[in-house]
Motif scaffolding. Sequence first.
Motif, PDB file in Angstrom:
ATOM      1  N   PRO A 232       0.805  -1.221   0.000  1.00 24.45           N
ATOM      2  CA  PRO A 232       0.000   0.000   0.000  1.00 24.45           C
ATOM      3  C   PRO A 232       0.840   1.274   0.000  1.00 24.45           C
ATOM      4  N   PHE A 236       0.432   4.126  -2.817  1.00 20.74           N
ATOM      5  CA  PHE A 236       0.117   5.500  -2.410  1.00 20.74           C
ATOM      6  C   PHE A 236       1.093   6.493  -3.031  1.00 20.74           C
ATOM      7  N   THR A 248      -5.361   3.475  -8.238  1.00 19.72           N
ATOM      8  CA  THR A 248      -4.386   2.393  -8.088  1.00 19.72           C
ATOM      9  C   THR A 248      -4.438   1.544  -9.342  1.00 19.72           C
TER      10      THR A 248
END
Length: 260
Positions: A232, A236, A248
């Motif tokens: 993640p 990000f 994403t």
Amino acid sequence: MPEQTTSPEITGEPAETAAGEVKSDAAVVRDALGVGIAVGLSGFAFGVTSAGSGLSLLQTCVLSLLVFTGASQFALVGALAAGGNPYTAAAGAFFLGVRNAFYGLRLSQLLALPRALRPLAAQWVIDETTAVTLSQPTRRAARIGFTVTGITLYVLWNLTTLLGALGAEALGDTDSWGLDAASPAVFLALLAPMLRSTTERVTAALAVLLALGLLPVLPAGVPVLLSALAAPAVLFLMGRRNGSPGDTPAMAATPTEDGR
């Protein structure tokens, strides 16, 4: 993405990939056997390590028969060998094996097995079967890859576990052989060829740094779990760089029978 509502019939026709390459059933079986045999033989290392940690022959074999996830098994016997509390060791092994539940969520959609077979197939949802299954271009090939890898690996892993536990005394000091590193080394060897994009390589590198950095300050097993935060974090940062933090990369499409 539309879901395929009909299960393909089992035929001997080769599957055609998105790139136009033809992958026969024999090729899928060959690849699955290669992974199953290579990894299954490392069960010998677990048998030796478990016996050297003080577990009996029966306990060692039952672990491989029922748990059947190498990393968790090595984590358990390693914690016991270090003098850890059995309940704490079992908890660490359990949380390390939680990743298999997430594999199962993905594979359940991809394989679409009959309900009666799912409890049996769940026993084979591990790193290696997942890697082989996800690399196949069609559902038929995925089912073959999963089944052949699962059978081969399960049989060999348990057989070599038994042989390793029986032969532990002949090896003497098992710690000096470094056999506890066999399972992680095999997993890394399977993972490395799959890191094809820059994003995947950066994520893997960050995960390694997190695991190594947290290793001296956290209990065994926890750094590996926390290294999953690398994924993640990279997504990000990619979103920030592209000016769209909420976006994403799209999930890879589930293979269908026509290879699309």
